[in-house]
Enzyme design. Sequence first.
Site, PDB file in Angstrom:
ATOM      1  N   SER A 138       0.838  -1.200   0.000  1.00 56.45           N
ATOM      2  CA  SER A 138       0.000   0.000   0.000  1.00 56.45           C
ATOM      3  C   SER A 138       0.872   1.248   0.000  1.00 56.45           C
ATOM      4  O   SER A 138       1.973   1.243   0.570  1.00 56.45           O
ATOM      5  CB  SER A 138      -0.874  -0.002   1.262  1.00 56.45           C
ATOM      6  OG  SER A 138      -1.497   1.261   1.412  1.00 56.45           O
ATOM      7  N   TYR A 151      -2.276  -1.331  10.139  1.00 59.63           N
ATOM      8  CA  TYR A 151      -2.258  -1.634   8.702  1.00 59.63           C
ATOM      9  C   TYR A 151      -0.931  -1.194   8.086  1.00 59.63           C
ATOM     10  O   TYR A 151      -0.275  -1.956   7.359  1.00 59.63           O
ATOM     11  CB  TYR A 151      -3.437  -0.917   8.042  1.00 59.63           C
ATOM     12  CG  TYR A 151      -3.549  -1.110   6.540  1.00 59.63           C
ATOM     13  CD1 TYR A 151      -4.064  -2.282   6.010  1.00 59.63           C
ATOM     14  CD2 TYR A 151      -3.162  -0.090   5.651  1.00 59.63           C
ATOM     15  CE1 TYR A 151      -4.179  -2.454   4.634  1.00 59.63           C
ATOM     16  CE2 TYR A 151      -3.276  -0.252   4.284  1.00 59.63           C
ATOM     17  CZ  TYR A 151      -3.788  -1.433   3.777  1.00 59.63           C
ATOM     18  OH  TYR A 151      -3.898  -1.600   2.413  1.00 59.63           O
TER      19      TYR A 151
HETATM   20  O1  NJP Z   1      -9.975  -5.486  -0.389  1.00 58.67           O
HETATM   21  P1  NJP Z   1     -11.291  -6.352  -0.217  1.00 58.67           P
HETATM   22  P2  NJP Z   1      -9.118  -5.008  -1.672  1.00 58.67           P
HETATM   23  N1  NJP Z   1      -8.487 -15.470   4.807  1.00 58.67           N
HETATM   24  O2  NJP Z   1     -11.674  -6.149   1.205  1.00 58.67           O
HETATM   25  C1  NJP Z   1      -9.880 -11.770   1.558  1.00 58.67           C
HETATM   26  C2  NJP Z   1      -4.531  -3.715  -0.850  1.00 58.67           C
HETATM   27  N2  NJP Z   1      -4.819  -2.290  -1.108  1.00 58.67           N
HETATM   28  O3  NJP Z   1      -9.432  -5.789  -2.877  1.00 58.67           O
HETATM   29  O4  NJP Z   1     -12.169 -14.136   2.985  1.00 58.67           O
HETATM   30  C3  NJP Z   1      -8.576 -15.485   3.472  1.00 58.67           C
HETATM   31  O5  NJP Z   1     -12.287  -6.072  -1.285  1.00 58.67           O
HETATM   32  C4  NJP Z   1     -11.328 -11.409   1.293  1.00 58.67           C
HETATM   33  O6  NJP Z   1     -12.122 -12.569   1.080  1.00 58.67           O
HETATM   34  P3  NJP Z   1     -13.077 -13.263   2.197  1.00 58.67           P
HETATM   35  C5  NJP Z   1      -5.105  -4.278   0.420  1.00 58.67           C
HETATM   36  O7  NJP Z   1      -4.334  -3.972   1.559  1.00 58.67           O
HETATM   37  C6  NJP Z   1      -6.051  -1.878  -1.461  1.00 58.67           C
HETATM   38  O8  NJP Z   1      -9.180  -3.536  -1.688  1.00 58.67           O
HETATM   39  O9  NJP Z   1     -14.039 -14.048   1.348  1.00 58.67           O
HETATM   40  N3  NJP Z   1      -8.927 -14.415   2.736  1.00 58.67           N
HETATM   41  C7  NJP Z   1     -11.221 -10.644  -0.007  1.00 58.67           C
HETATM   42  O10 NJP Z   1     -11.176 -11.533  -1.094  1.00 58.67           O
HETATM   43  C8  NJP Z   1      -5.105  -5.765   0.110  1.00 58.67           C
HETATM   44  O11 NJP Z   1      -3.860  -6.337   0.433  1.00 58.67           O
HETATM   45  C9  NJP Z   1      -6.292  -0.516  -1.717  1.00 58.67           C
HETATM   46  O12 NJP Z   1     -13.719 -12.178   2.993  1.00 58.67           O
HETATM   47  C10 NJP Z   1      -9.235 -13.295   3.395  1.00 58.67           C
HETATM   48  C11 NJP Z   1      -9.869  -9.940   0.130  1.00 58.67           C
HETATM   49  O13 NJP Z   1      -9.119 -10.619   1.156  1.00 58.67           O
HETATM   50  C12 NJP Z   1      -5.340  -5.809  -1.403  1.00 58.67           C
HETATM   51  O14 NJP Z   1      -5.093  -4.488  -1.891  1.00 58.67           O
HETATM   52  C13 NJP Z   1      -5.251   0.400  -1.607  1.00 58.67           C
HETATM   53  C14 NJP Z   1      -9.182 -13.199   4.790  1.00 58.67           C
HETATM   54  C15 NJP Z   1     -10.015  -8.486   0.539  1.00 58.67           C
HETATM   55  O15 NJP Z   1     -10.767  -7.843  -0.435  1.00 58.67           O
HETATM   56  C16 NJP Z   1      -6.729  -6.226  -1.802  1.00 58.67           C
HETATM   57  O16 NJP Z   1      -7.665  -5.392  -1.115  1.00 58.67           O
HETATM   58  C17 NJP Z   1      -4.001  -0.043  -1.239  1.00 58.67           C
HETATM   59  C18 NJP Z   1      -8.799 -14.360   5.499  1.00 58.67           C
HETATM   60  N4  NJP Z   1      -8.738 -14.380   6.837  1.00 58.67           N
HETATM   61  C19 NJP Z   1      -3.784  -1.397  -0.999  1.00 58.67           C
HETATM   62  N5  NJP Z   1      -9.571 -11.944   5.162  1.00 58.67           N
HETATM   63  C20 NJP Z   1      -7.643  -0.006  -2.129  1.00 58.67           C
HETATM   64  N6  NJP Z   1      -8.650  -0.860  -2.307  1.00 58.67           N
HETATM   65  O17 NJP Z   1      -7.799   1.222  -2.330  1.00 58.67           O
HETATM   66  C21 NJP Z   1      -9.851 -11.281   4.032  1.00 58.67           C
HETATM   67  O18 NJP Z   1      -2.996   0.859  -1.137  1.00 58.67           O
HETATM   68  N7  NJP Z   1      -9.649 -12.086   2.954  1.00 58.67           N
END
Ligand code: NJP
Length: 229
Positions: A138, A151
């Site tokens: 990030s 974070y």
């Molecule tokens: O987030 P979100 P993003 N075990 O919340 C999964 C970075 N980033 O796409 O488990 C397994 O829509 C969850 O799936 P589920 C950010 O830090 C973003 O924005 O089914 N999986 C979902 O698929 C991150 O590293 C922005 O709930 C787990 C996913 O993770 C990456 O981009 C800016 C889990 C999260 O999807 C993707 O984030 C930036 C677990 N325990 C960096 N917990 C931005 N969006 O603006 C969660 O600088 N997941």
Amino acid sequence: MRIALITGASRGIGRAIAKKYAENGLHCVLVARSVKDLEETDDIINSVGGSATIVPLDLMKHDMIDSLAASIYEKYGRLDVLVGNAGMLGGLSPIAHIKPEAWNNVISLNLTANYRLIRAFDSLLRLSDAGRAIFVTSGITARSEAYWGAYAASKAALEMMAKTYASEVEFTKVRVNLVSPGIVNTAMRAQAFPGENKDSLANPDDVSDIFIKLASPEFNDNGKIFTAD
Ligand code: NJP
């Protein structure tokens, strides 16, 4: 066919990466907790003519990552692309107010799960003709912004861990890089900025091209952070 494992593939940026990989002929192993949302990603991949395997898994149950690596070794004998994308924001609050459990959860998913992925999949990536590991960080690591402590600390540590791993594989066919995706319209972004007008934000599909570039066997950079634009 190259085999790619994408964590956090049930929605957001991970889903867009998986779709892009499928469109480019990679077989996708989709990891996240929500079966329903993983199935939706699978439907999208089928609709673009690709193929995927769904793996419902809580990445905070770290030992399950070892079992997943064993299954992938048994089925494919290698892993070509590992994308450590799953992440959580945790709450936004002063460091002194973060509850120990909330701190531990953020570190457990954003940092330790990615360490366990490296530990479990390093040998499988080395078995590939061109193993590629990509971790999602990030832009927050370049600033010190109030209330983003857990974070930001988890992502700064992830960057150092991935760069260290990159140094360790320098003389192998494995390459390790990071992507800082920028501001993207996802559930995580909405959690951080609930009232925000989403019209001006990038959509997940807008930031997926860089992940194809870094996954390519021809791409030889190592230990760097790339932005999505
Ligand atoms: O987030 P979100 P993003 N075990 O919340 C999964 C970075 N980033 O796409 O488990 C397994 O829509 C969850 O799936 P589920 C950010 O830090 C973003 O924005 O089914 N999986 C979902 O698929 C991150 O590293 C922005 O709930 C787990 C996913 O993770 C990456 O981009 C800016 C889990 C999260 O999807 C993707 O984030 C930036 C677990 N325990 C960096 N917990 C931005 N969006 O603006 C969660 O600088 N997941």
